[in-house]
Write a protein that holds these residues in place. Structure first.
Motif, PDB file in Angstrom:
ATOM      1  N   GLU A  37      -0.494  10.510  -4.468  1.00  0.00           N
ATOM      2  CA  GLU A  37      -1.839  11.063  -4.519  1.00  0.00           C
ATOM      3  C   GLU A  37      -2.508  10.839  -3.173  1.00  0.00           C
ATOM      4  N   GLU A 217      -8.525  15.859  -7.331  1.00  0.00           N
ATOM      5  CA  GLU A 217      -7.102  16.106  -7.562  1.00  0.00           C
ATOM      6  C   GLU A 217      -6.737  17.566  -7.330  1.00  0.00           C
ATOM      7  N   GLY A 222      -6.225  17.315  -2.355  1.00  0.00           N
ATOM      8  CA  GLY A 222      -6.196  15.978  -2.937  1.00  0.00           C
ATOM      9  C   GLY A 222      -7.567  15.639  -3.487  1.00  0.00           C
TER      10      GLY A 222
END
Lengths: 284, 464, 315
Positions: A37, A217, A222
């Motif tokens: 992530e 997300e 991101g």
């Protein structure tokens, strides 16, 4: 959050299956999975968080394992760092100001995180491409309406800033334990979005509220976070300690007085009787 | 101090009993000591192992100990109220029983709170009550009230014993410690008019103050339960109910003690049927009053039939749970004493004592039934797999300590009787004082009347 | 020997939860304010702070992970907070994770439960439902009123805590609590020294024999911005926790305005008629996600049978 997890689960499962085909006979080795992530905090630090999990009965974090972080440059893989996972299976690479990281002509950075495997655990790797975005949060007041404005931009290969259009921005009030989502809006062509300030939310004793805006997300950007504080919330009454009461440290005054009156009345008589005894002793 | 013939006779009768002990007496004391040692053993076990050795658990956090506590504080009323009231009313027949009553008070006021201590998880932190005491808590009320009450009772007993102590001081004892002790305690009392006046004043004050104090002590005790939001406890009549129950049981214990000492020390000439009759009638009246309170309490909660109250009532009325105990303690144990004493034909020393025993035992059971069924019925019942957490069964440790308390009560009584005559030997002068006072008052009234008459007469004269 | 082993494993457990808790995303700067510095072990470990930063810490500084307030500070509340809990009865299926998490957090014996799950039925004709019940941290706490030594006390942040170093074990609070929320340490729990300097009313550990314990809403976790362990443990998001002053409650994944949640779902106080003013609110068991019979699956047959028999009728 949950959706992304699911998504990553499928992807990594697929990679694990394809990667593990050749080693099918060595089925005793456990399957590993890497999840990656990208975070950009309100202080503009960028981190790549990789999580290594291993399949036991269900997937569990795998600690003390070495993860290799690469940046894909044209076709070459440039090793950025080797980081051991912690007990939660996480390893974090600081992205900001790393000269080894390069963008492709489209402005994308491609990361590869690899676990090389061991005698007990199969190897796993994951690829992730992101664009470097940025959020700016500001407050403004027009007449009596109070608003929040967020502008989203991205930095391309030539370090030129261009607005991010049509991206979802989530607006939150920062709570003690969580973020409370009060609005979700898409940016316009200029990468700008405005929402009304939640004036009915209680702030602290002076009405200060912390507002958080997020791209959450996103597959391209991101997670990007921006934060701002302003005293536009409803001020709360400062909590004061109650001094006297049944449930407090000190008793209600009537209780104290009653007790003193009762006890002193009785003990006065006792003392008087003791005085009588002394008189008896003296009157022989 | 000069003694009259009656007092000298009494002193000569009691002193041999005080300084010696018969063989059967030795055996009886031995038995008591065995029980007390059993209690000590249980105490050590409980301290070492913790409260896990008791039957108390998270549901029923108070058990036998608290029932015993209420019971002993209850019988302590014997002395306080009986001797206080009888003294204030100058009832002539009180003299032979007043000492016994006061001793009951003191011993039970010492043993009762000991049970609270047994119920405390952290005895080593007893001093926290002084360090951090909060006067909002009924426990602090209890600590203050009971300690004040105990000290008052001791002062009362001491004052009432000064005349006897003076007589004992003048008696040629062989033991040096007795001589020293009695000399110290008699505070140079020799019965002169001044001393008698001071003594009477002290006694009157103490007997007056001990009555409201006793009422307060048992009210406070009742409030420990009444202040909680529990079915069967949260009741406004709890304080007076406890007070009446306490005097009832106190009188019962007093009657039993009188009977025992009458037999044990052959006091037939001092403690007579009159005492039993009078105390019996008091017991009957209190029994009726107590029955009325009981009826009122249960009728109210049954008629209102609130779910919480009903659950406790169902337990009390269920033959598989507490019905027979409830029947014995709330119905039989009250009706029997009242009826037996009510009918003159049945009224004699032994029958009065027998129904007193029943009443006292019934009241102990009643205390158990106040504590346990209510605690077994919380508003939000525990769903716990451990049956001992739901239902309370006293363990051997608790029983040992209960019996030890009763044994200790008897043993301390025995010790007391070795130190002071169990019946007061020297009668006070207040009887004659009272007569004199009456005479004086009458004289004063007469004088005033005469003056008035004279004045009126002179006015008439002037008119003319 | 037994005891020594037990202690060791406990420390290990402590350490594990510490790292797991720190490693997890969300939470606040635990590392920054590392507690009383014990002897440096020389061994360092890398931890992830909530905003994704890496921090190197000495291992000795990580265990114990919990840094509650001590002494007088533990008697004051966290400034300007009013903690509330909202329990959504429509979501509970007696998974019992709140119970087991709480037991782990507070080092309880398997039988001792500070949060209990009751099987309730309001009357014979109404539907049974599962009813998780922590301490209600009442605003008019009957237990605090009756405590003779102030061992149990009400804080400005709404919490009712027990100071086990002051408690004399009279159990008056246990009889006073109408919700049976309190548990007594009947025997020595064997958790180390009496005067353990790590003890705090905010963690309630180590337990002390002859004193009273109960649900404490995990205030040391709240100091770190973390939710009570029963909230994070619940797989169905039944339990919401938050600050009434900021009007936000969360179960870890969802956040609501407290006032809106209570208004929309008709939140209520359990046994409000007692006047205790609980800080725990219930959302009625309407449109339930699970049939209550599902709740028997987590129980042994013996337990299930027991629950069926001893179903609690709410008054």
């Amino acid at each position: 959050m949950k959706n992304v997890m699911k998504y990553m689960l499928i992807i990594s499962l697929a990679t694990a299956i394809t990667a593990g085909k050749g080693l099918a006979q060595k089925a005793v080795r456990k399957t590993a999975r890497v999840q990656v992530e990208y975070f950009k905090g309100p202080d503009k630090t960028e981190n790549l968080v990789a999580t290594l999990i291993v399949k036991e009965k269900r997937y569990v974090p795998f600690g003390e394992a070495m993860l290799y972080f690469y940046c894909l440059n044209d076709t070459a893989r440039i090793l950025l760092d080797k980081i051991k996972t912690n007990d939660a299976g996480k390893a974090v690479l600081t992205v900001s100001n790393n000269p080894k990281i390069t963008k492709d002509p489209e402005g994308k950075i491609t990361f590869i995180v690899e676990y090389k495997g061991s005698s007990a655990v199969k190897a796993a790797q994951r690829k992730m491409a992101i664009r470097q975005g940025d959020l700016e949060l500001s407050f403004f007041q027009k007449d009596s309406t109070k608003s929040i404005e967020v502008s989203a931009t991205e930095t391309g290969a030539d370090n030129q800033r261009t607005p991010i259009a049509k991206v979802n921005i989530l607006f939150y009030v920062q709570g003690t334990f969580s973020l409370y989502n009060f609005a979700k809006e898409k940016t316009d062509e200029n990468g700008i979005v405005q929402v009304a300030f939640p004036v009915d939310m209680p702030g602290d004793t002076t009405g200060v509220l912390t507002i958080v805006a997020k791209i959450e997300e996103n597959r391209t950007y991101g997670t990007i976070e921006a934060k701002g504080e302003i005293n536009w919330g409803k001020p709360i009454q400062p909590v004061k300690e109650k001094k006297r009461g049944l449930g407090d440290t000190d008793a209600p005054l009537w209780m104290v007085y009653t007790l003193i009156v009762l006890l002193s009345a009785v003990w006065f008589h006792y003392l008087y009787v003791v005085y009588m005894m002394i008189k008896i002793k003296l009157a022989r | 101090m000069e003694l009259d013939a009656k007092a000298t006779r009494a002193l000569n009768y009691f002193i041999p009993q005080m300084v010696s002990i018969s063989k059967s007496g030795m055996v009886q004391v031995g038995i008591l000591l065995v029980f007390i040692l059993g209690g000590l053993y249980a105490l050590v076990v409980q301290i070492v192992e913790g409260h896990i050795v008791t039957g108390m658990r998270d549901n029923v956090v108070w058990g036998l100990y608290i029932a015993n506590f209420i019971f002993f504080i209850g019988i302590s009323y014997a002395g306080a109220l009986i001797s206080g009231i009888l003294h204030l009313l100058r009832v002539e027949w009180r003299h032979p029983i007043i000492r016994i009553a006061e001793i009951i008070t003191i011993i039970s006021t010492i043993i009762g709170p000991a049970y609270i201590l047994l119920c405390m998880g952290r005895l080593d932190r007893l001093h926290h009550l002084a360090l951090y005491g909060r006067i909002q808590s009924p426990i602090i009320w209890d600590v203050l009230a009971i300690s004040t009450y105990l000290i008052g009772s001791i002062i009362f007993l001491y004052l009432a014993s000064i005349r006897d102590l003076a007589a004992l001081r003048d008696y040629p004892f062989k033991q040096k410690w007795r001589k020293k002790l009695y000399r110290f305690l008699a505070i140079s009392f020799n019965g002169n008019a001044k001393q008698n006046r001071f003594l009477e004043r002290g006694l009157t004050i103490m007997s007056a103050i001990i009555i409201p104090l006793a009422v307060l002590v048992h009210s406070v005790l009742a409030w420990i339960f009444g202040m909680t939001l529990r079915p069967g406890w949260h009741s406004t009549i709890f304080a007076p109910y406890f007070v009446v129950a306490a005097v009832f049981s106190g009188t019962g214990v007093l009657i039993i003690a009188l009977w025992v000492f009458r037999k044990y020390y052959h006091l037939e000439s001092y403690i007579t049927k009159i005492h039993f009759n009078y105390l019996g009638i008091i017991l009957m009246i209190l029994g009726a009053l107590y029955g009325y309170f009981t009826f009122s309490e249960y009728l109210t909660s049954w008629y209102g039939s609130e779910t919480w109250d009903m659950e406790v009532l169902y337990k009390l009325f269920d033959p598989h749970e507490y019905w027979w105990w409830f029947f014995f303690s709330a119905i039989l144990g009250v009706a029997l004493p009242v009826l037996v004493i009510l009918i003159p034909k049945f009224r004699n020393i032994n029958s009065i004592t027998a129904v007193s025993v029943i009443a006292v035992f019934a009241l102990w059971v009643k205390r158990y039934l106040i504590i346990i069924p209510t605690l077994e019925t919380p508003l939000l019942p525990l769903q716990d797999l451990r049956p001992e957490y739901i239902h309370y069964t006293p363990t051997i440790i608790e029983w040992l300590l209960t019996f030890a308390g009763v044994a200790l009560f008897c043993f301390l009584f025995f010790l007391f009787s070795k130190f002071l005559p169990i019946v007061s030997v020297v009668k006070g002068e207040e009887g004659t004082n009272y007569a004199e006072l009456r005479k004086k008052v009458m004289q004063r009234v007469l004088k005033r009347k005469i003056k008035e008459e004279k004045r009126k007469a002179s006015q008439k004269l002037q008119h003319i | 020997m037994e005891k020594g082993k037990k202690k060791q494993s406990r420390r290990k457990f402590f350490f594990k939860t510490a790292t797991a808790a720190i490693g997890a995303i969300g939470g606040a700067g635990l590392i920054a304010q590392s507690c009383e510095t014990k002897k440096e072990s020389g061994e360092t470990m890398t931890l992830l702070s909530p905003d994704g930063k890496l921090v190197e810490v000495d291992k000795a500084n990580v265990a114990p992970a919990r840094m509650p307030a001590h002494g007088k500070n533990a008697r004051k509340g966290i400034p300007n907070k009013k903690f509330v809990m909202v329990i959504d009865l429509a979501r509970c299926r007696n998974a019992r994770k709140c119970v087991s998490n709480c037991q782990k957090m507070h080092q309880l014996e398997p039988e001792d439960e500070w949060i209990k799950v009751f099987l309730m039925q309001d009357s014979d004709d109404t539907a049974p439902y599962w009813f998780p019940k922590p301490c209600f941290h009442c605003n008019q706490p009957p237990c605090v009123k009756v405590c003779p030594v102030g061992a149990t006390y009400k804080r400005t942040d709404g919490l009712v805590l027990v100071d086990n170093e002051r408690c004399i074990g009279c159990k008056f609070c246990m009889t006073a609590c109408p919700y049976s929320s309190r548990v007594f340490q009947w025997k020595d729990p064997g958790q180390g020294k009496e005067d353990d300097e790590n003890y705090s009313p905010e963690t309630s550990v180590p337990h002390k024999v002859g004193t009273v314990g109960k649900c404490d809403f995990c205030p040391d976790m709240a100091r770190m911005g973390k939710l009570p362990t029963c909230v994070t443990g619940c797989p169905n998001g039944v339990i919401f926790f938050g600050d009434k002053n900021e009007d936000i409650v969360t179960n870890g994944t969802e956040s609501f305005r407290f006032s809106e949640l209570i208004y929309d779902r008709a939140g209520y106080h359990f046994m409000a008629e007692l006047g205790t003013e609980p800080n725990v609110y219930y959302l009625p068991p309407v449109d339930r996600l699970f049939d209550y019979k599902k709740g028997f699956k987590t129980l042994t047959p013996e337990q299930a049978e027991f629950y069926k028999k001893s179903i609690v009728h709410k008054h």
